[in-house]
Design a protein around this motif. Structure first.
Motif, PDB file in Angstrom:
ATOM      1  N   THR A  66       0.804  -1.226   0.000  1.00 12.51           N
ATOM      2  CA  THR A  66       0.000   0.000   0.000  1.00 12.51           C
ATOM      3  C   THR A  66       0.836   1.274   0.000  1.00 12.51           C
ATOM      4  O   THR A  66       0.292   2.365  -0.161  1.00 12.51           O
ATOM      5  CB  THR A  66      -0.915   0.017   1.236  1.00 12.51           C
ATOM      6  N   TYR A  68       2.934   4.365  -1.088  1.00 16.28           N
ATOM      7  CA  TYR A  68       2.771   5.112  -2.332  1.00 16.28           C
ATOM      8  C   TYR A  68       3.938   4.880  -3.298  1.00 16.28           C
ATOM      9  O   TYR A  68       3.784   4.947  -4.522  1.00 16.28           O
ATOM     10  CB  TYR A  68       2.618   6.606  -2.042  1.00 16.28           C
ATOM     11  N   ASP A  69       5.125   4.593  -2.765  1.00 12.67           N
ATOM     12  CA  ASP A  69       6.308   4.400  -3.604  1.00 12.67           C
ATOM     13  C   ASP A  69       6.795   2.956  -3.571  1.00 12.67           C
ATOM     14  O   ASP A  69       7.980   2.689  -3.789  1.00 12.67           O
ATOM     15  CB  ASP A  69       7.431   5.348  -3.170  1.00 12.67           C
ATOM     16  N   PHE A 108       3.747   8.847   6.002  1.00 12.25           N
ATOM     17  CA  PHE A 108       2.995   8.921   4.748  1.00 12.25           C
ATOM     18  C   PHE A 108       1.513   8.615   4.925  1.00 12.25           C
ATOM     19  O   PHE A 108       0.760   8.614   3.956  1.00 12.25           O
ATOM     20  CB  PHE A 108       3.621   7.982   3.713  1.00 12.25           C
TER      21      PHE A 108
END
Length: 397
Positions: A66, A68-69, A108
């Motif tokens: 999950t 983002y990067d 994040f």
């Protein structure tokens, strides 16, 4: 990049090595320091405990799907996952540790800790020490000196960072001596100034290193270049998110500008000019995604290569940028600096205090003198520094 077959990539698997001490000692201590700096909840504490165990005894695992990067780190970490932290390139392992630390504290998100810089208390405290106040007050004398003396003092202030008081003395160090007592082991400052003679359009691209007291003199140097016509445009490159304990982000730049504008005397004037320069576009802040990559600059994407190519000179600040610039390898220290930077798309300068094993561009006499006087090591103590410049071939100037 030249053939690096004789310069092995630095790992962390050698007992007693600097790289191993960072992973085995500094990183666990940092986790505890971050843990104590915030009232994190049980979820964050469990994640930090897991990270500590992984670094000490486990193997490298991917980011959650999950994240983002996730895809980017899967690409960057190909071949590293499932291995010991000590068995992969030091540069990669160190960088990935910080990315995992941010994951552990919920930086994040989503959640209440999203966007909360875990290193902010340490950065902010540095800006408000008595030493920082003294250094800013010293600008009254520095900025009233003849312009050339200002230039040298401010260059050395930027070089030494949080030892900036050494740089703000209105004197120059001269050529690096072949003795262990010379603070500069290499000094190409004349070459750097020759790239910025003044009176001609010039863009300085400064890739920042640390925030706090180390970023303040970087900003003062940029102000000098803009104010006295050595550059008509400046780009300040920072990390896109918190990184390596104290690496500068946009938020840190703003904190430093507020510290300058809130000071007295010449420091306040510097802050006001820089604030105005940001508003007019003469100074811009850049946070390219590659600045947080665990890779050498030789692998930079085309978009960043184009930015560097358009600069009159790119100034790489600090130890991490140096490692990425020349390659995080055990180069023979007499390897020519320009051999390692030939790939760079334009003139490039390194301003760095020595805090890791990587070093190139030194004369044999200098290396011998340092090795003799400091048999326990001189490359990692921060007591020596360098200014190295690759002016590039004429076609790149």
């Amino acid at each position: 990049m030249s053939d690096a077959s004789d310069a092995p990539v630095i790992l962390s698997d050698e007992p007693g090595s600097f790289a191993r001490s960072v992973l085995a000692e500094r990183h666990p201590a940092l986790v505890e320091k971050v843990r104590d700096a915030f009232p994190y909840g049980p979820e964050q504490h469990r994640a930090l405990d897991t990270l500590l165990r992984s670094c000490a005894e486990g193997v490298i695992t991917p980011l959650p799907a999950t994240a983002y990067d996730h895809g980017r780190w899967q690409e960057w970490g190909r071949g590293h996952f499932g291995r010991s932290w000590f068995a992969v390139p030091f540069l990669w392992a160190e960088s990935y540790f910080y990315r995992q630390l941010l994951e552990a504290v919920g930086y994040f998100g989503p959640g209440p800790w999203q966007g909360i810089d875990p290193f902010r208390p340490f950065k902010h405290a540095e800006l408000h020490t008595p030493e920082a106040t003294e250094e800013l007050a010293a600008l009254d004398d520095v900025l009233s000196a003849p312009v050339e003396r200002q230039a040298n003092a401010l260059l050395h202030g930027s070089l030494w960072g949080n030892r900036a008081d050494l740089g703000f003395r209105l004197s120059t160090t001269g050529d690096p001596a072949d003795t262990a007592d010379a603070p500069l082991v290499a000094d190409d400052s004349d070459t750097l100034w020759s790239l910025l003679p003044g009176g001609a359009p010039a863009t300085v691209y400064l890739v920042a290193d640390n925030a706090g007291r180390e970023l303040l003199p970087d900003l003062v140097l940029l102000d000098h270049l803009l104010r006295h016509g050595r550059a008509d445009r400046a780009v300040l490159a920072v990390k896109p998110y918190p990184y390596y304990v104290s690496d500068a982000t946009t938020a840190d730049v703003i904190d430093c500008l507020r510290r300058l504008t809130g000071a007295r005397g010449a420091a306040a004037d510097v802050g006001a000019r820089l604030w105005a320069a940001l508003g007019s576009g003469r100074l811009t802040i850049r946070a390219h995604d590659f600045f947080r990559a665990p890779l050498p600059y030789a692998e930079m994407p085309g978009s960043l290569r184009s930015e560097f190519a358009s600069a009159t000179v790119t100034v790489m600040k600090g130890d991490l940028n140096y490692r990425r610039l020349v390659g995080d390898r055990l180069w023979p220290p007499t390897t020519h600096f320009t051999t390692c930077t030939a790939y760079f798309p334009g003139p490039v300068a390194a301003l760095r205090t020595l805090k890791s094993d990587v070093i190139v561009g030194l004369g044999e006499r200098t290396v011998t003198a340092l090795d003799t006087a400091h048999p326990d090591g001189w490359r990692t103590t921060g007591t020596h520094a360098l200014i190295q410049v690759d002016p590039g071939p004429p076609r790149r100037r």
